[in-house]
Every structure is written in structure tokens, then in C-alpha cells.
Design a protein around this motif. Sequence first.
Motif: not given
Length: 337
Positions: A92-104
Motif C-alpha cells: 500500500g501507500p505506506a509500504y517502505s520495503y522493510q515490512e514483511t507480512l505472514y499468513p498468520n
Amino acid sequence: MEAPSAPAPRRLVLQQELLLAVSLLTFWILPPTAQLTIESMPPDAAEGEDVLLLVHSLPANLLSYSWYKGESVDSNHQIASYIIHLKIMISGPAYSYQETLYPNGSLLFQNVTLKDTGYYTVQAIMKDLQTEVATARLCVYQPVGKPSVRASNTTVTEHKDTVVLSCLTNDTGISTRWFSNDWSLLLTERMKLSQDNSTLTIGPIRREDAGGYQCEVSNPISSSKSEPLRLHVHYENYSGYPVGTIAGIVIGVLVVAALGTSLGCFLCLRRTRRASDPRGRREHRPPASTPGQGPSGASASPGPLDSPRTACPIYEDLLSPSTDVYCQIHPRANGAP
């Protein structure tokens, strides 16, 4: 005549009403569902660490979830979304490439910085399009620097002066503690701290306040202590007696000293007068002896005589050529036949 049959249908109606009430209670009292929550791991992070926002109690029929920066669901601050059945992440607009999302549902931050501090919100969307929302705070800290102590005056006088000690630091969001002679400072009624503990006021100063003072600054991940600053307290010997009592003691000592001096002078003057009085010298002359013979009991070989200058005053008259002295010793010498 037959007995009436009315009670049987009435019992049947009561049973049906009871079953209906039980059914309604069973419908109303549903098992409680666990609330969606977020846990920060670690709770307080140092700059440069990785932080995981772990989601608890995700719904079983989850369709997707989304993360937002802030305390509300705002598409302008959306970090990313995760579609469960497709297993894909949409940034999204606030994504900074240091975040990772997991299925849980968890969100990982890598190499966090101070600007990452703040609130984060997750929104879970179920297959029936119902939603649940939870918010948590991410805290990122920088190790504190070494503080220093500054004093309004480092040399003070007891019972007269007041000292203001200040803890100087460039860090914010810190806690401050004070130490005296390497021990945690115990405040007395003469000590006062500012609202943020950065300033310590001591007054009036006493001799027991002398020593080294330090301040320590800390945040949840680090702490640092200053170098000691020495406080010197000058004081005068004070007996604690009233001024009138001290003055009386001093006057008494002076009077006793004056009397002693006067008595000593009197005795010395009296002894001097007795030594210079001729009548006093006659009273101590030795017994007379016959002509040509020494004093009774004296040895035939006279010993060495003292010098006339060092002889006692009693014998000085014997060395004088005065005939009066000789006549006093031998009365016949006055011319008697």
C-alpha cells in the motif's frame, strides 16, 4: 361420574414453555470469542533491531487482512494486504520495503529506526465480510549518551548557601536518578527535585552534604551515569552553647589567668626583697669557730671554695673587712682584757 381431564393438557403446555425457554437461553448464551490482539516482540526495541508484531486470535474463516500505520483503518496509510487463499501480498501507500507480512497475520519490521515508532492497526476480514480490528504501539529507542552534572557552586558554606545541581543530556524520553558518593540519593527535607528529576536543589547546605554527586539517565534499553562532581562544604566549629554562655566561660578563664599572673608576680617580688635584706642575711650566718680552727666538724683539708661572686648572700658579709661582723662573732675583740 368421571374425573375431569383438564390437568393433562395443562402439563403439556407447561413443558412446551419450559423447552422454549431453554432453547432461548441456549441461543442467547453463546461461547465467548477470543478478541483479536497484537503483541510486539520485543516490547521495546533498539534502533537497528528487527521487530515482529505478532497477531493473536485470528478468526478461523479468515479471507484477508491488512495493516495500517496509525490508530485507524485509513487507505492512505495502508502498509500492505494479504489474501489468504491466493497467498499473495499487495503493498500500500505506506509500504517502505522493510515490512514483511505472514499468513498468520503477523507483520515483521527489519532494521527499525526511530521514525518507525508509533501505532499500527491490523484489520481482519472474514468470509462473511465481518471485520475485526486491533491496534498496538511499536517503541524504538536509541542508546542514551553520557550525561554531565553542573552545579551553581561547588564550594559552599554550611547553614548559609544553597546549591542547585543540574543533569545535562541531549536525550529525550528518559528517566533521571541521582547518586551521592556512589549510593542512590535519599532525599531529605532540605532537598527538592524538579518535575522531571533533572534538577536537584539542596539548601541550606550542611557538612554531611559534601561529597560526589552523579546523575543517571536511562530508557527501556540502556542507561548511562555521569562522572562525579565534588561538592565542598566549609563549616566553622560550633559548640552549640548560647553566645552568653560562651562569653561567660571566656571571661572566667581570663579572670583566673589574671589572678594566677598576679599571684606569681607577688611571690617573685617577695622572694627578691628577702634576698636583698641585710637583716635577713644575718639570721642565717653559720656558728662561730675558734681562731685558727675551722668550723666544728670540718675537715683539716678544706675543699675548694666557691667564687665570691657565686657565694650565697649569707657568706658575702664574711668576706667584707667590716670589724662589726668580727666583733659579733668574737665579743672579746671589743678590747676587753
